[in-house]
Scaffold this motif. Structure first.
Motif, PDB file in Angstrom:
ATOM      1  N   ARG A 207      34.222 -19.663-102.784  1.00 15.63           N
ATOM      2  CA  ARG A 207      32.919 -18.758-102.323  1.00 15.63           C
ATOM      3  C   ARG A 207      31.542 -19.241-102.070  1.00 15.63           C
ATOM      4  O   ARG A 207      30.891 -19.437-101.069  1.00 15.63           O
ATOM      5  N   LEU A 211      29.225 -21.137 -98.844  1.00 14.69           N
ATOM      6  CA  LEU A 211      28.076 -20.142 -98.957  1.00 14.69           C
ATOM      7  C   LEU A 211      27.345 -20.625 -97.872  1.00 14.69           C
ATOM      8  O   LEU A 211      26.870 -21.845 -97.678  1.00 14.69           O
ATOM      9  N   HIS A 212      26.903 -19.749 -96.727  1.00 14.72           N
ATOM     10  CA  HIS A 212      25.812 -20.065 -95.633  1.00 14.72           C
ATOM     11  C   HIS A 212      24.759 -18.864 -95.948  1.00 14.72           C
ATOM     12  O   HIS A 212      23.935 -19.126 -95.070  1.00 14.72           O
ATOM     13  N   THR A 213      24.709 -18.159 -96.742  1.00 18.10           N
ATOM     14  CA  THR A 213      23.515 -17.374 -97.026  1.00 18.10           C
ATOM     15  C   THR A 213      23.144 -17.702 -98.429  1.00 18.10           C
ATOM     16  O   THR A 213      23.495 -18.305 -99.316  1.00 18.10           O
ATOM     17  N   SER A 214      22.007 -16.541 -98.851  1.00 16.05           N
ATOM     18  CA  SER A 214      21.510 -16.868-100.085  1.00 16.05           C
ATOM     19  C   SER A 214      22.534 -16.287-101.149  1.00 16.05           C
ATOM     20  O   SER A 214      22.208 -16.630-102.573  1.00 16.05           O
ATOM     21  N   ALA A 216      26.774 -14.759-102.440  1.00 16.32           N
ATOM     22  CA  ALA A 216      28.008 -14.608-102.020  1.00 16.32           C
ATOM     23  C   ALA A 216      28.785 -13.274-102.374  1.00 16.32           C
ATOM     24  O   ALA A 216      28.383 -12.653-103.493  1.00 16.32           O
ATOM     25  N   TYR A 222      28.047  -9.363-106.245  1.00 20.06           N
ATOM     26  CA  TYR A 222      27.305 -10.296-105.257  1.00 20.06           C
ATOM     27  C   TYR A 222      26.759 -11.169-106.398  1.00 20.06           C
ATOM     28  O   TYR A 222      26.100 -10.905-107.302  1.00 20.06           O
ATOM     29  N   TRP A 224      24.353 -14.592-106.859  1.00 15.70           N
ATOM     30  CA  TRP A 224      23.435 -15.671-106.423  1.00 15.70           C
ATOM     31  C   TRP A 224      23.424 -16.659-106.930  1.00 15.70           C
ATOM     32  O   TRP A 224      23.145 -16.853-108.334  1.00 15.70           O
ATOM     33  N   ASP A 248      14.915  -5.097 -98.584  1.00  8.00           N
ATOM     34  CA  ASP A 248      14.243  -6.268 -98.302  1.00  8.00           C
ATOM     35  C   ASP A 248      13.505  -6.814 -99.614  1.00  8.00           C
ATOM     36  O   ASP A 248      13.229  -7.760 -99.888  1.00  8.00           O
ATOM     37  N   MET A 251      15.295  -7.748-102.441  1.00  6.15           N
ATOM     38  CA  MET A 251      15.852  -9.026-102.517  1.00  6.15           C
ATOM     39  C   MET A 251      14.922 -10.143-102.497  1.00  6.15           C
ATOM     40  O   MET A 251      15.030 -11.095-103.034  1.00  6.15           O
ATOM     41  N   HIS A 255      14.901 -13.164-105.364  1.00  8.96           N
ATOM     42  CA  HIS A 255      14.970 -14.483-105.053  1.00  8.96           C
ATOM     43  C   HIS A 255      13.597 -15.143-106.075  1.00  8.96           C
ATOM     44  O   HIS A 255      13.706 -16.145-106.613  1.00  8.96           O
TER      45      HIS A 255
END
Length: 531
Positions: A207, A211-214, A216, A222, A224, A248, A251, A255
């Motif tokens: 996974r 991964l194509h996002t920040s 999985a 979830y 990161w 948002d 998130m 990050h």
């Protein structure tokens, strides 16, 4: 509860706040109505009553969240004022057209007051939230600065992320090979830290690899990934049911914390690598000093053994058994002496103490000197020499290049029968820019497995049987280094015209004196022969 939900109105709010805000709005409007009736009975003008309702709207906007309740209070205040304080009383109708202006102004003023109050309150809450985030990041950074190991950074990240996001966060560290560890750390609902076994390691790696996002998405967590300079350093895991509800702002906050964790882990790895590098440098220094001390101590007795064995051979005839005994002693002493010189040469190369002193030298004289030296070591071998008719002058350090030729000839003698050919050739290349030296033999050649590693330090053939004079793999390494420092190159391959091997090295016929001075600047002048 997210800020978007708060601004969306009661429908997006927790059901427990709806009755509270409704009750507050009704109480403030009722209070304004009762006081207004008192003012009206005393004889105050209606404008004073309007101010009471604007005050009620202001207080309602201050104590509730979002724009909805302020707007609702504004409309309700206008309707209530019309119902109780305009003729006909207790009706939403009015006879005086001037009341239309009063109602409009009252509604606009109440609406603007509500909007400004809500916006001010929202800005204050946003500033407070930013302050909390800043303090949290400062606390996270401060504690991560004290972390000495990746496990310490993981523990700090789990504790602080769990506290700030209200979840049971977990952290999985990666090992030095870039693979996830078998266990990970997680915060429980009771606030304790537990170690859990990682399930589905291959699935997690798959996974994260796709991964194509920040993050999985998994069934339980979830994930990161925490990226460092060397790839993934760890994974911060948030329970799926909690992570699915992140807005948002959360998130972005997460990050920011992940970046702090990544910097801390990178720092820990850098410190670890620096410590390992310093330890390795220290070990190399100790090893070099030990080798140098041993080599220096062995040179004197070996020279004595060589000289004494030569004297015994000169004093004995070839039929005398003592001659063969002395010859064997001499050969072994010469071999050991060469190995000791190679070890000394290696330490000088590694410490940067080998200085190249170039002078114009006749190539055939250097080749002749190397062949003469080898004739004394292996008189039973015949070495052929091919040189151009004209004198070929080459800028070189004669002592070092002669040692390169001796090392190559010694290697050829070691692998060639006395009846087979050994040939040394020197010539110019086709463009006249380099002198090309070739040492060729008719031995068994170089195994394909050995060719890529033949110039590596301490590398010896893994195919040939071990014998007492196999060597320790330094002669070719030092020879290649000497040629490279002269600005040339060395290569080895098997002969194409039959069995045997060829070692070819080139030396430039022209050198940049400024570059040579820069290379030799600051280095020590080393006395003695380098093998």
């Amino acid at each position: 509860m997210s800020r978007k939900e708060e601004q969306a109105g009661p429908g997006a709010r927790d059901g427990r706040l709806w009755p509270l805000y409704t009750l507050e709005t009704a109480v403030f409007l009722l209070s304004a109505t009762l006081v207004g009736m008192l003012f009206h009975k005393i004889g105050f003008k209606e404008t004073n009553v309007v101010l009471l309702y604007i005050l009620a709207v202001f207080i309602t906007s201050s104590l509730t969240r979002g724009y909805f309740w302020g707007i609702l209070a504004s409309v309700a205040a206008t309707l209530t004022f019309n119902y109780f304080f305009t003729r006909p009383y207790h009706s939403l109708q009015f006879y005086d057209a001037g009341y239309m202006v009063t109602f409009a102004v009252m509604t606009v003023v109440a609406f603007v007051t509500s909007t400004l109050t809500s916006r001010k309150k929202e800005n204050a809450e946003r500033a407070l939230e930013k302050e909390r985030e800043t303090q949290a990041l400062y606390r996270l950074t401060s504690r991560l600065t004290e972390a000495k190991e990746l496990s310490d950074a993981a523990e700090t990240a789990v504790v602080i992320i769990s506290d700030l996001l209200g979840c049971q966060a977990a952290c999985l560290c990666y090992d030095e090979k870039g693979s996830p560890e078998k266990t990970f750390l997680q915060r429980t609902e009771e606030g304790t830290l537990v170690i859990k076994r990682l399930e589905g390691e291959e699935e997690l790696k798959k996974r994260l690899g796709q991964l194509h996002t920040s993050f999985a998405v998994g069934l339980e967590f979830y994930d990161w990934p925490v990226y460092g300079g060397q790839g993934i350093l760890g994974v911060v895991r948030i329970p799926a049911e909690k992570a699915a509800g992140f807005d948002d702002a959360q998130m972005v906050f997460l990050h920011s914390m992940l970046e702090c964790v990544a910097l801390a882990m990178d720092r820990i790895l850098a410190v670890r690598e620096q410590a390992a590098s310093q330890q390795q440098i220290q070990q190399e220094r100790y090893r070099g000093n030990l080798l140098r001390a041993i080599s220096h101590d062995l040179r004197t007795p070996l020279s004595g053994i060589m000289g004494t064995s030569e004297m015994i051979m000169d004093m004995s005839c070839r039929e005398d058994p003592r001659y063969e005994l002395a010859l064997g002693i001499h050969k072994d002493a010469v071999w050991l002496h060469g190995m000791v010189e190679n070890i000394l040469g290696l330490t000088r190369l590694q410490e940067g103490r080998m200085v190249i002193r170039r002078q114009e030298e006749a190539a055939e004289e250097i080749v002749g000197g190397a062949v003469a030296r080898m004739a004394g070591r292996a008189p039973e071998h015949e070495i052929q020499v091919e040189a151009p008719e004209e004198v070929l002058m080459v800028p070189m350090d004669a002592r070092l290049i002669m040692q390169v030729l001796i090392n190559l000839l010694d290697n050829a003698v070691k692998h060639t029968d006395v009846t087979q050919e050994i040939r040394v050739t020197v010539k110019k290349d086709s463009r006249g820019e380099n002198a090309v030296f070739t040492v060729a033999d008719r031995g068994e050649g170089i195994a394909a497995e050995d060719l890529p590693n033949i110039f590596q330090t301490f590398y010896t053939s893994q195919i040939k049987p071990v014998d007492s004079r196999k060597g320790i793999g330094l002669g070719l390494t030092i020879s290649e280094s000497i040629v490279r420092q002269h600005g040339g190159r060395m290569e080895a391959h098997n002969r194409t015209d039959g069995p045997g091997a060829e070692f070819i090295f080139t030396l430039p016929l022209k050198t940049d004196t400024a570059e040579e001075k820069a290379v030799n600047d600051g280095k020590e002048q080393v006395n003695g022969t380098v093998s």
